[in-house]
Design an enzyme around this catalytic site. Structure first.
Site, short mmCIF file in Angstrom:
data_model
loop_
_atom_site.label_atom_id
_atom_site.label_comp_id
_atom_site.label_asym_id
_atom_site.label_seq_id
_atom_site.Cartn_x
_atom_site.Cartn_y
_atom_site.Cartn_z
N SER A 28 38.38 38.56 46.89
CA SER A 28 37.67 39.81 47.15
C SER A 28 37.12 40.45 45.89
O SER A 28 36.24 41.32 45.97
CB SER A 28 38.61 40.80 47.87
OG SER A 28 39.81 40.97 47.14
N ASP A 47 44.26 51.41 46.21
CA ASP A 47 43.52 50.24 45.75
C ASP A 47 43.24 50.39 44.26
O ASP A 47 42.32 51.12 43.85
CB ASP A 47 42.23 50.08 46.54
CG ASP A 47 41.51 48.78 46.21
OD1 ASP A 47 41.89 48.11 45.23
OD2 ASP A 47 40.56 48.43 46.93
N HIS A 63 40.44 46.55 43.18
CA HIS A 63 39.00 46.47 43.35
C HIS A 63 38.34 47.63 42.60
O HIS A 63 39.02 48.48 42.02
CB HIS A 63 38.64 46.51 44.83
CG HIS A 63 39.25 45.38 45.60
ND1 HIS A 63 40.44 45.48 46.28
CD2 HIS A 63 38.83 44.10 45.76
CE1 HIS A 63 40.74 44.32 46.83
NE2 HIS A 63 39.79 43.46 46.54
#
Length: 283
Positions: free
Chosen positions: A16, A253, A256
């Site tokens: 990702s 998160d 990312h």
């Protein structure tokens, strides 16, 4: 850059974080279009959910930019024991999919999934042929997987027609735990300013550098690790999709990156590398 990519296929293959880089690039290139209706989805969102594949076509330039989900680069697998109970393994000797060997430019990555619980413990998870290791250290498994990837690239990629890149490990910035143990990065507004505060260089990248050095195929290594290590302020933290409510103790998160943000600079490095090798792309 779109002129440079005219008539070509650029593919991002990996986890990702590579999707983060893919999203950054297609958003940046879209901004340069006079008629933004000329950007089309080639794949459906259902294909992305079920097959991990997403493709966008810039029609005026006859180029496509794809993302293919392959977090380990090698094949996730399932086996059944004598009781016919199915369990997951990771085939260290088999590349995951290969519907991109004829692409003009391929950007690979892997790393973050090798720190998860299953891979970190390495018990009854790693497989070669029909043999499942009772226990295998993750560093050894990672080395085997990268050598499988390298052998596949050397055997299947036409070095005259395809440029190969590998994006390095992108730093995470969890405080007081990891993503599933209460780690957080909320409230960070400034990058790290003191180099001595940076995390150690990831062991995975040292292995990658060693494997790449022995390959026949030239691989352009986008070493983004240190530049991301400073940016503890660049993660979404609690600001995830709006449909996810903000609640105390929610998963944050810190792996990312926000967009616009850090991945835009990775694509500037990619663009610069393509400019340097521009004469090859014109063939």
């Amino acid at each position: 850059m779109l002129e440079m990519l005219r008539g070509k296929r650029l593919v991002f293959v990996g986890d990702s974080l590579n999707r983060n880089m893919w999203e950054s690039l297609v958003c940046s290139l879209r901004e340069s279009l006079r008629d933004k209706r000329r950007l089309f989805e080639v794949s459906s969102r259902n294909e992305f959910r079920t097959q991990g594949f997403f493709s966008l076509r810039f029609s005026d330039y006859e180029c496509t930019i794809d993302f293919i989900k392959s977090p380990f680069l090698v094949q996730e697998w399932k086996i059944s024991d004598n009781s016919e109970i199915s369990r997951e393994t990771l085939r260290l000797d088999m590349i995951q999919g290969s519907k991109y060997s004829d692409a003009d430019i391929i950007v690979f990555n892997t790393g973050h999934w090798w720190t998860h619980q299953k891979t970190g413990k390495g018990k009854n998870y790693f497989q070669e042929g029909s043999h499942v290791y009772d226990r295998l250290e993750v560093k050894e498994a990672f080395t085997k997987a990268l050598k499988t990837w390298a052998q596949w690239v050397d055997s299947n990629i036409d070095r005259k027609n395809t440029r190969v890149f590998f994006a390095g490990y992108s730093s995470s910035h969890f405080r007081k735990g990891q993503w599933d143990t209460g780690g957080n990065c909320h409230g960070e507004t400034e990058p790290i300013s003191n180099e001595t505060s940076l995390a150690a260089y990831p062991w995975m990248m040292s292995i990658l550098e060693s494997v790449i050095s022995e390959m026949k195929t030239p691989v352009f290594y986008l070493n983004i690790t240190k530049m991301t290590a400073y940016r503890k302020d660049g993660h979404p933290s609690i600001y995830r999709p709006l449909e996810i409510p903000r609640t105390p103790g929610m998963f944050q998160d810190c792996s990312h990156w926000c967009l616009p943000g850090v991945p835009d600079f990775w694509n500037e490095l990619l663009y610069a590398a393509l400019l340097i090798s521009g004469h090859d792309l014109q063939k």
